[in-house]
Structure formats: C-alpha cells, structure tokens
Design a protein around this motif. Sequence first.
Motif, PDB file in Angstrom:
ATOM      1  N   LEU A  14       0.320 -41.183   3.608  1.00 59.19           N
ATOM      2  CA  LEU A  14      -1.116 -41.328   3.350  1.00 59.19           C
ATOM      3  C   LEU A  14      -1.281 -42.643   2.579  1.00 59.19           C
ATOM      4  CD1 LEU A  14      -2.066 -37.677   2.292  1.00 59.19           C
ATOM      5  CD2 LEU A  14      -2.017 -38.692   4.587  1.00 59.19           C
ATOM      6  N   HIS A  15      -1.645 -43.683   3.311  1.00 63.59           N
ATOM      7  CA  HIS A  15      -1.691 -45.043   2.768  1.00 63.59           C
ATOM      8  C   HIS A  15      -2.720 -45.165   1.642  1.00 63.59           C
ATOM      9  CE1 HIS A  15       0.342 -47.229   6.341  1.00 63.59           C
ATOM     10  NE2 HIS A  15       0.795 -46.006   6.214  1.00 63.59           N
ATOM     11  N   ASP A  16      -2.285 -45.771   0.552  1.00 60.86           N
ATOM     12  CA  ASP A  16      -3.135 -46.123  -0.595  1.00 60.86           C
ATOM     13  C   ASP A  16      -3.820 -44.922  -1.256  1.00 60.86           C
ATOM     14  OD1 ASP A  16      -2.574 -48.913  -0.280  1.00 60.86           O
ATOM     15  OD2 ASP A  16      -3.973 -48.939   1.402  1.00 60.86           O
ATOM     16  N   LYS A  17      -3.303 -43.730  -1.057  1.00 61.35           N
ATOM     17  CA  LYS A  17      -3.913 -42.539  -1.664  1.00 61.35           C
ATOM     18  C   LYS A  17      -3.311 -42.227  -3.039  1.00 61.35           C
ATOM     19  CE  LYS A  17      -6.919 -41.758   1.495  1.00 61.35           C
ATOM     20  NZ  LYS A  17      -8.343 -41.879   1.217  1.00 61.35           N
ATOM     21  N   ALA A  18      -2.093 -42.682  -3.317  1.00 63.37           N
ATOM     22  CA  ALA A  18      -1.477 -42.398  -4.623  1.00 63.37           C
ATOM     23  C   ALA A  18      -2.248 -43.075  -5.751  1.00 63.37           C
ATOM     24  CB  ALA A  18      -0.012 -42.837  -4.638  1.00 63.37           C
ATOM     25  N   LYS A  19      -2.870 -44.210  -5.452  1.00 69.96           N
ATOM     26  CA  LYS A  19      -3.654 -44.927  -6.465  1.00 69.96           C
ATOM     27  C   LYS A  19      -4.857 -44.109  -6.941  1.00 69.96           C
ATOM     28  CE  LYS A  19      -2.168 -49.533  -6.203  1.00 69.96           C
ATOM     29  NZ  LYS A  19      -1.123 -49.315  -7.170  1.00 69.96           N
ATOM     30  N   MET A  20      -5.210 -43.085  -6.195  1.00 72.01           N
ATOM     31  CA  MET A  20      -6.361 -42.233  -6.555  1.00 72.01           C
ATOM     32  C   MET A  20      -5.939 -41.078  -7.466  1.00 72.01           C
ATOM     33  SD  MET A  20      -8.528 -43.956  -5.077  1.00 72.01           S
ATOM     34  CE  MET A  20      -8.022 -45.433  -4.226  1.00 72.01           C
ATOM     35  N   ASN A  37      -1.924 -28.184   6.384  1.00 69.67           N
ATOM     36  CA  ASN A  37      -2.947 -29.132   6.832  1.00 69.67           C
ATOM     37  C   ASN A  37      -4.094 -29.205   5.831  1.00 69.67           C
ATOM     38  OD1 ASN A  37      -1.678 -30.017   9.143  1.00 69.67           O
ATOM     39  ND2 ASN A  37      -2.517 -28.370  10.402  1.00 69.67           N
ATOM     40  N   GLU A  38      -4.426 -28.070   5.221  1.00 72.83           N
ATOM     41  CA  GLU A  38      -5.508 -28.027   4.241  1.00 72.83           C
ATOM     42  C   GLU A  38      -5.180 -28.916   3.033  1.00 72.83           C
ATOM     43  OE1 GLU A  38      -7.228 -24.880   0.966  1.00 72.83           O
ATOM     44  OE2 GLU A  38      -6.366 -24.063   2.809  1.00 72.83           O
ATOM     45  N   ARG A  39      -3.972 -28.788   2.520  1.00 71.40           N
ATOM     46  CA  ARG A  39      -3.583 -29.614   1.364  1.00 71.40           C
ATOM     47  C   ARG A  39      -3.468 -31.086   1.750  1.00 71.40           C
ATOM     48  NH1 ARG A  39       0.225 -27.063  -3.111  1.00 71.40           N
ATOM     49  NH2 ARG A  39      -0.980 -25.203  -3.544  1.00 71.40           N
ATOM     50  N   LYS A  40      -2.957 -31.341   2.940  1.00 68.40           N
ATOM     51  CA  LYS A  40      -2.844 -32.736   3.398  1.00 68.40           C
ATOM     52  C   LYS A  40      -4.234 -33.359   3.484  1.00 68.40           C
ATOM     53  CE  LYS A  40      -0.820 -33.092   7.284  1.00 68.40           C
ATOM     54  NZ  LYS A  40      -0.216 -33.325   8.598  1.00 68.40           N
ATOM     55  N   GLU A  41      -5.192 -32.605   3.983  1.00 69.47           N
ATOM     56  CA  GLU A  41      -6.565 -33.107   4.098  1.00 69.47           C
ATOM     57  C   GLU A  41      -7.166 -33.359   2.718  1.00 69.47           C
ATOM     58  OE1 GLU A  41      -9.600 -34.890   5.688  1.00 69.47           O
ATOM     59  OE2 GLU A  41      -7.802 -34.334   6.781  1.00 69.47           O
ATOM     60  N   LEU A  42      -6.894 -32.475   1.753  1.00 64.92           N
ATOM     61  CA  LEU A  42      -7.363 -32.693   0.378  1.00 64.92           C
ATOM     62  C   LEU A  42      -6.820 -34.012  -0.180  1.00 64.92           C
ATOM     63  CD1 LEU A  42      -7.002 -29.205  -1.329  1.00 64.92           C
ATOM     64  CD2 LEU A  42      -9.080 -30.582  -1.209  1.00 64.92           C
ATOM     65  N   LEU A  43      -5.534 -34.261   0.053  1.00 66.29           N
ATOM     66  CA  LEU A  43      -4.912 -35.504  -0.434  1.00 66.29           C
ATOM     67  C   LEU A  43      -5.478 -36.716   0.306  1.00 66.29           C
ATOM     68  CD1 LEU A  43      -1.226 -34.250  -0.685  1.00 66.29           C
ATOM     69  CD2 LEU A  43      -2.786 -34.721  -2.598  1.00 66.29           C
ATOM     70  N   ASN A  98      -4.716 -45.075 -13.323  1.00 69.90           N
ATOM     71  CA  ASN A  98      -4.290 -44.895 -11.935  1.00 69.90           C
ATOM     72  C   ASN A  98      -2.772 -44.938 -11.839  1.00 69.90           C
ATOM     73  OD1 ASN A  98      -7.070 -45.285 -11.678  1.00 69.90           O
ATOM     74  ND2 ASN A  98      -6.826 -46.253  -9.686  1.00 69.90           N
ATOM     75  N   SER A  99      -2.251 -44.163 -10.922  1.00 69.72           N
ATOM     76  CA  SER A  99      -0.818 -44.157 -10.632  1.00 69.72           C
ATOM     77  C   SER A  99      -0.382 -45.561 -10.204  1.00 69.72           C
ATOM     78  CB  SER A  99      -0.538 -43.169  -9.502  1.00 69.72           C
ATOM     79  OG  SER A  99       0.748 -43.349  -8.983  1.00 69.72           O
ATOM     80  N   GLU A 100       0.877 -45.895 -10.493  1.00 63.65           N
ATOM     81  CA  GLU A 100       1.413 -47.197 -10.079  1.00 63.65           C
ATOM     82  C   GLU A 100       1.819 -47.215  -8.606  1.00 63.65           C
ATOM     83  OE1 GLU A 100       4.573 -48.425 -12.661  1.00 63.65           O
ATOM     84  OE2 GLU A 100       3.306 -48.301 -14.448  1.00 63.65           O
ATOM     85  N   ASP A 101       2.013 -46.028  -8.029  1.00 61.42           N
ATOM     86  CA  ASP A 101       2.418 -45.965  -6.625  1.00 61.42           C
ATOM     87  C   ASP A 101       1.228 -46.255  -5.713  1.00 61.42           C
ATOM     88  OD1 ASP A 101       5.255 -45.185  -6.670  1.00 61.42           O
ATOM     89  OD2 ASP A 101       4.508 -43.385  -7.673  1.00 61.42           O
ATOM     90  N   ASP A 102       1.548 -46.591  -4.467  1.00 64.24           N
ATOM     91  CA  ASP A 102       0.502 -46.865  -3.475  1.00 64.24           C
ATOM     92  C   ASP A 102       0.237 -45.657  -2.584  1.00 64.24           C
ATOM     93  OD1 ASP A 102       0.072 -49.688  -4.089  1.00 64.24           O
ATOM     94  OD2 ASP A 102       2.084 -49.997  -3.284  1.00 64.24           O
ATOM     95  N   ASP A 103       1.309 -45.081  -2.056  1.00 68.46           N
ATOM     96  CA  ASP A 103       1.183 -44.104  -0.985  1.00 68.46           C
ATOM     97  C   ASP A 103       1.670 -42.719  -1.385  1.00 68.46           C
ATOM     98  OD1 ASP A 103       0.417 -46.300   0.541  1.00 68.46           O
ATOM     99  OD2 ASP A 103       2.447 -46.614   1.327  1.00 68.46           O
ATOM    100  N   ILE A 104       1.122 -41.713  -0.710  1.00 69.06           N
ATOM    101  CA  ILE A 104       1.620 -40.347  -0.829  1.00 69.06           C
ATOM    102  C   ILE A 104       2.453 -40.060   0.412  1.00 69.06           C
ATOM    103  CG2 ILE A 104       1.014 -37.893  -0.958  1.00 69.06           C
ATOM    104  CD1 ILE A 104      -1.616 -38.728  -2.332  1.00 69.06           C
ATOM    105  N   LEU A 105       3.640 -39.527   0.201  1.00 66.71           N
ATOM    106  CA  LEU A 105       4.540 -39.157   1.286  1.00 66.71           C
ATOM    107  C   LEU A 105       4.420 -37.651   1.517  1.00 66.71           C
ATOM    108  CD1 LEU A 105       7.636 -41.102  -0.086  1.00 66.71           C
ATOM    109  CD2 LEU A 105       6.057 -41.871   1.700  1.00 66.71           C
ATOM    110  N   ILE A 106       4.229 -37.260   2.758  1.00 68.72           N
ATOM    111  CA  ILE A 106       4.110 -35.846   3.103  1.00 68.72           C
ATOM    112  C   ILE A 106       5.441 -35.375   3.696  1.00 68.72           C
ATOM    113  CG2 ILE A 106       2.888 -34.119   4.481  1.00 68.72           C
ATOM    114  CD1 ILE A 106       1.071 -35.429   2.387  1.00 68.72           C
ATOM    115  N   PHE A 107       6.205 -34.620   2.904  1.00 67.36           N
ATOM    116  CA  PHE A 107       7.452 -34.041   3.404  1.00 67.36           C
ATOM    117  C   PHE A 107       7.158 -32.703   4.073  1.00 67.36           C
ATOM    118  CE2 PHE A 107       8.947 -37.054   0.294  1.00 67.36           C
ATOM    119  CZ  PHE A 107      10.052 -37.603   0.912  1.00 67.36           C
ATOM    120  N   ASN A 108       6.311 -31.885   3.440  1.00 69.20           N
ATOM    121  CA  ASN A 108       5.900 -30.612   4.018  1.00 69.20           C
ATOM    122  C   ASN A 108       4.724 -30.080   3.204  1.00 69.20           C
ATOM    123  OD1 ASN A 108       6.294 -28.275   5.797  1.00 69.20           O
ATOM    124  ND2 ASN A 108       6.771 -27.195   3.913  1.00 69.20           N
ATOM    125  N   THR A 109       3.633 -29.828   3.847  1.00 66.31           N
ATOM    126  CA  THR A 109       2.504 -29.176   3.197  1.00 66.31           C
ATOM    127  C   THR A 109       1.543 -28.678   4.265  1.00 66.31           C
ATOM    128  OG1 THR A 109       1.009 -29.296   1.294  1.00 66.31           O
ATOM    129  CG2 THR A 109       0.984 -31.175   2.795  1.00 66.31           C
TER     130      THR A 109
END
Length: 181
Positions: free
Chosen positions: A130-136, A160-166, A147-158
């Motif tokens: 999830l590009h540029d979502k970690a900054k949120m 669809n509802e949680r992925k959409e929230l992120l 704000n977090s120093e990271d840029d992206d959130i990596l989805i290993f397993n979650t």
Amino acid sequence: MKYQIKETKDLTENEIEHILLLWDISAWNTMKSSYFRNFFKDSEFHFLVDTDQNILAVIRVNFDFTLKIADVNYPFAEAVGLVSAHKKKGYGAALVRHYKENVIQRNLDTIGFCHSDLRPFYEKCSIEILHDKAKMIKESVGSEWINSEDDDILIFNTSNERKELLNQLSSKNNAYLITKE
C-alpha cells in the motif's frame, strides 16, 4: 537451508548475539540476552539457517502492535527487522516467502512497513504494497503525534476489510500507533 521459528525465550545466547550483530543498531549492540528476552517478549523470530545452524536471514514478529483507526483498535502482527547475513544471495527473499506462507497458514493479521526504495524487493517477493500509506500512521513521541518514517505498508496477510481500512488512510484519516504504558 532450513526455515525455523522460535519464541524469544527459546533463543540461544549465540542466536541472540548473531541477531544483534545482523541488526547492527548501535543502541542495542551491548544488550545482554536476559534484557533482549524481556525487551522482545511479545515477539517471535523466523529464521533461515544453513546446515551448521548459522542464521542466513531473520525476521521478527511483533505481537504487541495495535493501530487505532476511527476510534477502533486493530491488533496486527508486525513483521519487522528483516535482515540477511549475505546480500544478493536470495536468503531474505526466501525467508519472506516462508514467512508469508506461515502467517497465511496461521491466519495471522500481519503487516509490515518499508521505505519506498525497498518496494522492488517486496514486489519480487509478491508482497502487496500500500504505497505511501505508512506516512498516515501517527506515533506518539513525547507529547506530540508525528508521522511514521516509513513510506509503505506491506500486506503479508489480513482480511480484505482491514486492508481496505489501511488503504483508506489519508492526511484526514490517520491511524494511531497504540503502545502499552
């Protein structure tokens, strides 16, 4: 190569020393094993080891990770501290593949974070980004939220509802990292 999982309490002195050496974080370099075991008590360690049980790559799973989104707490397992003993040998990528299979089998809601320059590595490992979502994600530092120093959130397993929230995180819809006091 062999894939292994160990709880913090089951790590040997040599494994702890090797992990700290691989992580190479100056503030942790003198950490004693008893402190390490307590500090990372809510963690699990995933390894690739060679035939002599030498660590080729390691990733830590932090089970003490909760994001508050729209006043609801969402616990996740956080993949963190991925490092390989030898660069460009494929050990890190192999460990990520084993790790992803493991969290899917265990149905663990698992995310991680990275800087944008690591996107090609995680794309090669078939990790959804999830590009540029970690900054949120806001983290508490002293009395302020930064704000977090990271840029992206990596989805290993979650789910669809949680992925959409992120994926819906934005400057007007932040997540807040909740830490235990």
